[in-house]
Design an enzyme around this catalytic site. Structure first.
Site, PDB file in Angstrom:
ATOM      1  N   TYR A 112       1.860  15.420 -29.937  1.00 16.24           N
ATOM      2  CA  TYR A 112       2.719  15.281 -28.836  1.00 16.24           C
ATOM      3  C   TYR A 112       3.890  14.082 -28.954  1.00 16.24           C
ATOM      4  O   TYR A 112       2.697  12.876 -28.428  1.00 16.24           O
ATOM      5  CB  TYR A 112       1.926  15.469 -27.283  1.00 16.24           C
ATOM      6  CG  TYR A 112       2.745  15.513 -26.171  1.00 16.24           C
ATOM      7  CD1 TYR A 112       3.458  16.672 -26.043  1.00 16.24           C
ATOM      8  CD2 TYR A 112       2.700  15.435 -24.457  1.00 16.24           C
ATOM      9  CE1 TYR A 112       4.515  17.012 -24.941  1.00 16.24           C
ATOM     10  CE2 TYR A 112       3.609  14.692 -24.194  1.00 16.24           C
ATOM     11  CZ  TYR A 112       4.777  15.850 -23.343  1.00 16.24           C
ATOM     12  OH  TYR A 112       5.647  16.015 -22.657  1.00 16.24           O
TER      13      TYR A 112
ATOM     14  N   ASP B  36       3.627   6.998 -33.142  1.00 17.24           N
ATOM     15  CA  ASP B  36       4.201   6.931 -31.753  1.00 17.24           C
ATOM     16  C   ASP B  36       2.554   6.760 -31.341  1.00 17.24           C
ATOM     17  O   ASP B  36       1.452   7.244 -30.765  1.00 17.24           O
ATOM     18  CB  ASP B  36       4.350   8.755 -31.514  1.00 17.24           C
ATOM     19  CG  ASP B  36       4.383   8.952 -29.686  1.00 17.24           C
ATOM     20  OD1 ASP B  36       3.582   7.935 -29.201  1.00 17.24           O
ATOM     21  OD2 ASP B  36       4.490  10.292 -29.635  1.00 17.24           O
TER      22      ASP B  36
ATOM     23  N   LYS C 146       2.192   5.069 -22.181  1.00 16.71           N
ATOM     24  CA  LYS C 146       0.863   4.168 -20.665  1.00 16.71           C
ATOM     25  C   LYS C 146       0.543   3.088 -20.778  1.00 16.71           C
ATOM     26  O   LYS C 146       1.125   2.069 -19.655  1.00 16.71           O
ATOM     27  CB  LYS C 146      -0.166   5.360 -21.612  1.00 16.71           C
ATOM     28  CG  LYS C 146       0.241   6.926 -22.122  1.00 16.71           C
ATOM     29  CD  LYS C 146      -0.703   8.149 -22.253  1.00 16.71           C
ATOM     30  CE  LYS C 146       0.597   8.901 -22.110  1.00 16.71           C
ATOM     31  NZ  LYS C 146       0.512  10.283 -22.930  1.00 16.71           N
TER      32      LYS C 146
HETATM   33  C1  LIG Z   1       1.858  10.596 -23.227  1.00 15.56           C
HETATM   34  C2  LIG Z   1       2.720  11.091 -24.688  1.00 15.56           C
HETATM   35  C3  LIG Z   1       4.384  10.633 -24.966  1.00 15.56           C
HETATM   36  C4  LIG Z   1       4.662  10.705 -23.557  1.00 15.56           C
HETATM   37  O1  LIG Z   1       4.922   9.601 -22.521  1.00 15.56           O
HETATM   38  P1  LIG Z   1       5.600  10.871 -20.875  1.00 15.56           P
HETATM   39  O2  LIG Z   1       5.252   9.035 -20.762  1.00 15.56           O
HETATM   40  O3  LIG Z   1       4.830  11.179 -20.362  1.00 15.56           O
HETATM   41  O4  LIG Z   1       6.961  11.285 -21.118  1.00 15.56           O
HETATM   42  C5  LIG Z   1       5.142  10.761 -25.861  1.00 15.56           C
HETATM   43  N1  LIG Z   1       3.511  10.333 -26.969  1.00 15.56           N
HETATM   44  C6  LIG Z   1       2.381  10.333 -26.972  1.00 15.56           C
HETATM   45  C7  LIG Z   1       1.557  10.519 -27.704  1.00 15.56           C
HETATM   46  C8  LIG Z   1       1.787  10.636 -25.247  1.00 15.56           C
HETATM   47  O5  LIG Z   1       0.243  10.682 -25.471  1.00 15.56           O
END
Ligand SMILES: *Cc1c(COP(=O)(O)O)cnc(C)c1O
Length: 423
Positions: A144, A239, A267
């Protein structure tokens, strides 16, 4: 367990917001109960509006690595608030944070601050496209990367050749630019590169997949991705929105010793405030406006309060060199307890754990990919979730989310959780 006030607030919210929530997983849909409304949280504990308390293993889905409402983060944030909430002009603090990030994650030679992980990945991909002059990207099924159009894409029925939208509202023509490979499956990646010679701008991957539960990269997989992207002139994007500052101060790239071209952080980097970052090689980042032609901007980007929370959080992580070992030790202990629980109950379970991330899959398969993860018995997970909640333990309301252990989780918290697991 009395949840009458949560239910009342839920009823009001349902009329005002889709599903009563501002992010879908909060609705508790996959565990068959109504969401809890939160009053406050402190350290490793979270408290709902009915006064129930829970040991929190969701940690706001990752940001809460120091636990909730850390007094020193709060102090810095409150002080920053009195100086003004937003200026729309540069501050020295942004450079302080950018330099701290580069010290921790040396591949991020230059960075740009944004407001969410979604923005970070979307913008990193735009920068990679601008840099390479190519349109297509590769992502992995089950990884994701936020909710931008080009990343809400799944493999179509024609397996690896035709991609289709994974959400209504995403144009099929956008989805076609995103090719979908299988995590830990080198052949699926090779095939996409062979069939799309000189067309792939970027390959984006969660170096440790943490959005289909937690799935670790197999030996050599990340090295393979590094090599094949380099051979093809494709930008490798890690990511690390979850793994950044989670698997040690240098994230997954330090853990595995692989240097991507670009990285996204989110995060933890905002210390609980809305902030995310993308960055990487200077020659790529120089293409971003105003130095380059890749447009990307943000009214609240580099927000002084969020940047302050980020700086203080990273400082506290660096000032406590034992924190990562402590979190990992606690996480291992929990992982062992899950294995014991499975034995005791005679049920199938596969536990994946790395650092302070873990996931207990309710399946008899070894989980190394999306198919393994989705072989889990989600009804059994829902039953377990409810049992834990009723006993004061708040785990993710979905089989396909990670369990987060923070520096605020004490040995007593872990022992109490194990008691519940093994009772
Ligand atoms: C949470 C997450 C996102 C998206 O971040 P948001 O702040 O919710 O838009 C993207 N990549 C990864 C791996 C994530 O866990």
């Amino acid at each position: 367990m009395n949840t009458s006030k949560s239910e009342e607030l839920y009823k009001i919210a349902l009329d005002l917001m889709p599903g009563g929530v501002n992010s879908p997983v909060r609705a508790f849909g996959s565990v068959g109960r109504k969401p809890l409304f939160i009053d406050h949280a402190k350290g490793s504990y979270i408290y709902d509006v009915d006064g129930n308390e829970y040991i929190d293993y969701v940690c706001s889905w990752g940001p809460g690595i120091l636990g909730h409402a850390h007094p020193e983060v709060l102090e810095a944030v409150i002080k920053a608030c009195f100086d003004g909430l937003t200026f729309g002009a540069p501050t020295g603090k942004e450079s302080t944070l950018a330099a701290m990030i580069r010290d921790c994650v040396p591949s991020m030679e230059m960075v740009r601050m944004v407001n969410s992980g979604t923005e970070a990945t979307m913008s990193a991909i735009r920068a990679a496209r601008g840099y390479t002059g190519r349109d297509k990207i590769i992502k992995f099924k089950g990884c994701y990367h936020g909710h931008s159009d080009g990343l809400l894409v799944q493999a179509g029925s024609a397996a690896l050749t035709q991609s289709v939208p994974d959400s209504s509202g995403v144009p099929a023509s956008f989805a076609k630019q995103t090719l979908v490979a299988l995590y830990n499956d080198k052949d699926s990646v090779r095939e996409l590169f062979e069939n799309n010679k000189d067309q792939i701008a970027a390959l984006i991957v969660e170096p440790v997949a943490a959005n289909m539960g937690v799935v670790l990269p197999e030996e050599g997989f990340l090295r393979f991705l590094r090599d094949i992207t380099a051979e093809n002139g494709t930008v490798l994007i890690f990511d690390e929105v979850i793994t950044g500052f989670r698997l040690g101060i240098g994230g997954a790239q330090q853990w595995y010793g692989i240097k991507p071209d670009m990285t996204t952080l989110g995060k933890i980097v905002g210390g609980g405030m809305p902030m995310a970052v993308y960055g990487g090689k200077r020659e790529i980042m120089q293409n971003v406006a105003p130095t380059g032609k890749v447009y990307q901007a943000g009214t609240l980007a580099g927000n002084p309060v969020a940047v302050t929370a980020g700086i203080r959080t990273l400082e506290l992580l660096q000032e406590d060199p034992g924190i990562y070992d402590r979190m990992e030790k606690n996480t291992r202990k929990l992982a062992d307890a899950y294995k014991k629980r499975a034995e005791r109950l005679g049920v199938s379970m596969h536990v994946n754990q790395i650092g302070s991330l873990m996931c207990a899959f309710f399946t008899d398969r070894k989980v190394t990919d999306y198919a393994g993860a989705t072989s889990s018995d989600t009804d059994a997970y829902a039953k377990y979730f409810n049992e834990m909640l009723e006993s004061g333990i708040y785990v993710a309301p979905s089989q396909f989310e990670a369990m987060f252990i923070s520096g605020a989780h004490s040995e007593e918290d872990i022992n109490r959780t194990i008691e519940v697991l093994l009772k």
